[in-house]
Design a protein around this motif. Structure first.
Motif, PDB file in Angstrom:
ATOM      1  N   SER A 103       0.855  -1.180   0.000  1.00 50.08           N
ATOM      2  CA  SER A 103       0.000   0.000   0.000  1.00 50.08           C
ATOM      3  C   SER A 103       0.890   1.230   0.000  1.00 50.08           C
ATOM      4  O   SER A 103       2.115   1.131   0.210  1.00 50.08           O
ATOM      5  N   PRO A 104       0.334   2.413  -0.224  1.00 53.12           N
ATOM      6  CA  PRO A 104       1.167   3.629  -0.148  1.00 53.12           C
ATOM      7  C   PRO A 104       1.845   3.816   1.204  1.00 53.12           C
ATOM      8  O   PRO A 104       2.852   4.510   1.309  1.00 53.12           O
ATOM      9  N   HIS A 105       1.331   3.132   2.241  1.00 55.42           N
ATOM     10  CA  HIS A 105       1.884   3.315   3.583  1.00 55.42           C
ATOM     11  C   HIS A 105       3.166   2.518   3.811  1.00 55.42           C
ATOM     12  O   HIS A 105       4.023   2.934   4.594  1.00 55.42           O
ATOM     13  N   ASN A 106       3.288   1.369   3.161  1.00 56.57           N
ATOM     14  CA  ASN A 106       4.499   0.570   3.402  1.00 56.57           C
ATOM     15  C   ASN A 106       5.378   0.441   2.169  1.00 56.57           C
ATOM     16  O   ASN A 106       6.358  -0.292   2.172  1.00 56.57           O
ATOM     17  N   ARG A 134       7.441   2.551   0.725  1.00 60.17           N
ATOM     18  CA  ARG A 134       8.812   3.058   0.879  1.00 60.17           C
ATOM     19  C   ARG A 134       9.694   2.029   1.578  1.00 60.17           C
ATOM     20  O   ARG A 134      10.840   1.805   1.178  1.00 60.17           O
ATOM     21  N   GLU A 135       9.185   1.394   2.620  1.00 62.71           N
ATOM     22  CA  GLU A 135       9.966   0.381   3.333  1.00 62.71           C
ATOM     23  C   GLU A 135      10.219  -0.832   2.442  1.00 62.71           C
ATOM     24  O   GLU A 135      11.306  -1.416   2.471  1.00 62.71           O
TER      25      GLU A 135
END
Length: 240
Positions: free
Chosen positions: A16-19, A21-22
């Motif tokens: 998702s856009p929330h994870n 980057r990680e």
């Protein structure tokens, strides 16, 4: 049958856009030189008899992951042959790939950008009638789609095949174990697409970094119980 562990696994592994980057950081920090590509067994293998390559062996040897695409459109016959690798040749209970109890949890969709007769369309592939159903919404522009795929690609592929799973078709009978069977089935579909792409002389690459909720929404599958298994980009190679 309730399958909380499978549901938890899928939710924990979705992008998702929330994870995102990680996830990207983890991939970038991985050292490919540390990969173990076969078991380091103490005994040397006994050679098998030499064989003449059968058609399937020759085809498997030609399979490649092609990440560079040209602007040449994909012909209607090539798309038909590609999707035909998932066809229900013997009726609803006998597709071109195996499925536990002939449950067939996999459904295939196409996001077309440059496909003869289907440019700019999103489509559902009906494996029984070997036909395409046009979805109400058009394909998202490639720059938008690319940012929701998360794979290093050059050029613009002709289309994206999205393999989705409806796990309830398997977990209703097998419980949590049905989640494994669903993934095995998706892997068989992946191989069918990959080998057919090689046979057609096209470029194709499996992409596993699709943003789950984005593609479910674009395909009209939100709240249907579907999950995204993988995507497969295909088109003519940048040297073809």
């Amino acid at each position: 049958m309730e399958t909380p562990f499978f549901d938890d696994f899928w939710q924990a592994s979705e992008l998702s856009p929330h994870n995102l980057r990680e996830f990207t950081r983890m991939m970038d920090s991985h050292d490919p030189e540390s990969r173990q590509l076969r078991l380091d067994h103490p005994l040397a293998p006994t050679p098998l008899p030499r064989t003449h390559r059968r058609p399937l062996e020759r085809l498997a040897a030609r399979r490649r992951s092609g990440r560079g695409f040209s602007s040449r459109p994909l012909g209607a016959k090539d798309l038909a042959r590609l999707l035909g690798s998932c066809r229900a040749w013997g009726g609803p209970e006998h597709h071109a790939f195996p499925s536990a109890s002939a449950s067939y949890a996999t459904e295939v969709f196409v996001v077309g950008w440059r496909v003869e007769n289907h440019t700019g369309r999103m489509l559902y592939y009906d494996p029984v009638d070997h036909g395409l159903v046009t979805l109400p919404d058009p394909s998202p522009p490639w720059p938008e789609a690319q940012s929701r795929i998360n794979a290093p690609i050059t050029g613009e592929p002709a289309c994206l095949v999205v393999a989705t799973l409806f796990p309830d078709r398997l977990t209703a009978k097998y419980g949590e174990r049905g989640g494994r069977f669903a993934l095995l089935e998706a892997g068989a579909v992946m191989q069918q697409l990959s080998l057919t792409t090689a046979d057609l002389g096209l470029a194709g690459v499996v992409v596993g970094g699709l943003l789950d909720d984005y593609w479910l929404a674009r395909l009209g599958l939100t709240r249907t119980g579907a999950v995204v298994a993988f995507g497969y980009l295909v088109g003519h190679g940048d040297r073809g």
